[in-house]
Design an enzyme around this catalytic site. Sequence first.
Site, mmCIF file in Angstrom:
data_model
loop_
_atom_site.group_PDB
_atom_site.id
_atom_site.type_symbol
_atom_site.label_atom_id
_atom_site.label_comp_id
_atom_site.label_asym_id
_atom_site.label_seq_id
_atom_site.Cartn_x
_atom_site.Cartn_y
_atom_site.Cartn_z
ATOM 1 N N LYS A 1 -69.873 -10.088 -8.030
ATOM 2 C CA LYS A 1 -70.882 -10.442 -9.029
ATOM 3 C C LYS A 1 -72.260 -10.271 -8.402
ATOM 4 O O LYS A 1 -72.414 -10.348 -7.190
ATOM 5 C CB LYS A 1 -70.741 -11.915 -9.422
ATOM 6 N N HIS B 1 -57.569 -7.374 -20.313
ATOM 7 C CA HIS B 1 -58.362 -6.479 -21.164
ATOM 8 C C HIS B 1 -58.711 -5.166 -20.457
ATOM 9 O O HIS B 1 -59.068 -4.196 -21.096
ATOM 10 C CB HIS B 1 -59.594 -7.184 -21.741
ATOM 11 N N HIS C 1 -57.172 -7.636 -12.929
ATOM 12 C CA HIS C 1 -57.777 -6.359 -13.310
ATOM 13 C C HIS C 1 -57.626 -5.283 -12.227
ATOM 14 O O HIS C 1 -57.192 -4.167 -12.499
ATOM 15 C CB HIS C 1 -59.261 -6.532 -13.632
ATOM 16 N N ARG D 1 -59.882 -27.482 -33.306
ATOM 17 C CA ARG D 1 -60.024 -28.923 -33.515
ATOM 18 C C ARG D 1 -61.105 -29.274 -34.539
ATOM 19 O O ARG D 1 -60.960 -30.244 -35.279
ATOM 20 C CB ARG D 1 -60.392 -29.559 -32.166
ATOM 21 N N GLU E 1 -70.336 -5.924 -10.720
ATOM 22 C CA GLU E 1 -71.028 -6.498 -11.877
ATOM 23 C C GLU E 1 -72.414 -6.964 -11.460
ATOM 24 O O GLU E 1 -72.610 -7.366 -10.313
ATOM 25 C CB GLU E 1 -70.259 -7.704 -12.409
ATOM 26 N N LYS F 1 -59.079 -0.707 -21.814
ATOM 27 C CA LYS F 1 -60.265 0.155 -21.684
ATOM 28 C C LYS F 1 -59.856 1.616 -21.800
ATOM 29 O O LYS F 1 -58.845 2.030 -21.231
ATOM 30 C CB LYS F 1 -60.960 -0.101 -20.341
HETATM 31 C C1 BG6 Z 1 -63.106 -11.257 -16.894
HETATM 32 C C2 BG6 Z 1 -63.567 -12.102 -15.740
HETATM 33 O O1 BG6 Z 1 -61.702 -11.226 -16.953
HETATM 34 O O2 BG6 Z 1 -63.596 -9.923 -16.717
HETATM 35 C C3 BG6 Z 1 -65.078 -12.100 -15.642
HETATM 36 O O3 BG6 Z 1 -63.097 -13.441 -15.919
HETATM 37 C C4 BG6 Z 1 -65.596 -10.687 -15.584
HETATM 38 O O4 BG6 Z 1 -65.510 -12.840 -14.513
HETATM 39 C C5 BG6 Z 1 -65.004 -9.835 -16.705
HETATM 40 O O5 BG6 Z 1 -67.003 -10.730 -15.689
HETATM 41 C C6 BG6 Z 1 -65.367 -8.373 -16.532
HETATM 42 O O6 BG6 Z 1 -65.000 -7.642 -17.669
HETATM 43 P P1 BG6 Z 1 -65.770 -6.311 -18.106
HETATM 44 O O7 BG6 Z 1 -64.968 -5.801 -19.251
HETATM 45 O O8 BG6 Z 1 -67.158 -6.720 -18.459
HETATM 46 O O9 BG6 Z 1 -65.728 -5.414 -16.908
#
Ligand code: BG6
Length: 484
Positions: A331, A178, A240, A51, A216, A182
């Site tokens: 987390k 994602h 994931h 935008r 995390e 990895k």
């Molecule tokens: C994301 C989540 O998809 O993956 C996040 O929304 C999370 O909350 C992250 O922190 C973790 O990814 P990675 O690659 O750091 O393990």
Amino acid sequence: MVSRVIPVETFDLVIFGGTGDLARRKILPGLFRRFLSGQMPPEARIIGAARSELDTAGYREMIAEAVAEFGGAETNNTKGLQAFLERLDYVAIDARGEGGWAALAELVRSDVVQAYYFSVAPALFGDLAERLHKHGIASAQSRIVVEKPFGRDLESARDLNRTLAAHFDESQIYRIDHYLGKETVQNLMAVRFGNVLFEPLWNNHYVDHIQITVAETVGVGGRGAYYDKSGAMRDMVQNHLMQLLCLIAMEPPGQFEADAVRDEKLKVIRALQPVENHHIVRGQYDAGKDGPSYRDDVENARSFTESFIAMRVHINNWRWAGVPFYLRTGKRMKARSSEIAVVFKDLGHTIFEGDEARHRNILSIRLQPNEGMDLQVTIKEPGPGGMRLIDVPLDMTFADALGAEAEDVTDAYERLIMDVIRGNQTLFMRGDEVEAAWRWTDPLIDGWEARNDVPKLYDAGSAGPEDALMLMHRDGRKWREIKG
Ligand code: BG6
């Protein structure tokens, strides 16, 4: 090291949301690295579309800053950066109106691979898809890339799938998770299907249980508004952890090809048993010495959203009947550590006198940090003193084993974007997979919402709530330590 980088075809990649957080943190720094490696051909172009009323020079400046901040070691390569920035264009676009579309149509070349990255809120997917066609920009060969969250339940995921399907064929849609990009996650497939050693043991005759941990240390500060509506189940497990579970549990596909792999993953998701309440533990972090509580982070003093979840899951099929899969993610935990551990059964009988200890083989696959694998095996303790047995790890930390090559591991996003350009969907989720995952997740979430379940508090910097430990203790098992 001999470079094995194979350049992809020339492309035009349009990033809708090109000024956003993901574009600046991951997509563009990743593309810069691919450019430097020689994988992104010199004629390829990246067109930021958003935008903001920027011009191309302003956009290049913004991306130069982003690369400096998030680009890693390569940011010192100023000559390389200059050449990369020249591959960038910018179009100010109105996703819901007509502004900018004619300019975009002018820019995108019809004789190269075209990819459209929808790095925007899912509510805009339909608008973008429609306008790409209306203005004659997208073709039957174009690819579109979409990000999670892919819906927040089965119904919304179906709506999104329908919206995309109205304009694009499934073979054109790349849904990114994602975790699939990895390095170690792909290695999991190499280990399972590239060795004769493991596959014969990969079943309920030899495996006692499997643990999947994604811990995390970060909290949710800064993303509170999104996270508080999602929680660990929607944010991590539905996608994931589910993907990790699929790769660990799936049957060998006939070949390493997109639909063969995805068919097998889908069968795993469909075979998941509903999880009973007492096999789910939800937690929420409390304030710790170095940070606020979850509720302060999300600015919602009455939030019942989980920042941690642990659960025992079963897969109803021949291979895995009776083998529990313990999943946990959270987390603000004691360390950043993700691993999959395959814990094999005890020996039925020991021939060594006086050896009462239980010796177990454990294969652990470490996703991060220190990507690698280790296999715990039993050996004789060296030296005199009779036949005393100890467990030692056969450790393969990729950085040690592979040296510089391991350091050159591409980031998940880089790899996945190059796969989009190559037209390889193996590491992307298919629409039916995403729907099947929600079909399994929805009743669990509905269940705790109907019960007004209150998550258990856990100390920031810990291994999660006490109840999560109990989840395994009750079964006579224990979690592996979370070590960074
Ligand atoms: C994301 C989540 O998809 O993956 C996040 O929304 C999370 O909350 C992250 O922190 C973790 O990814 P990675 O690659 O750091 O393990």
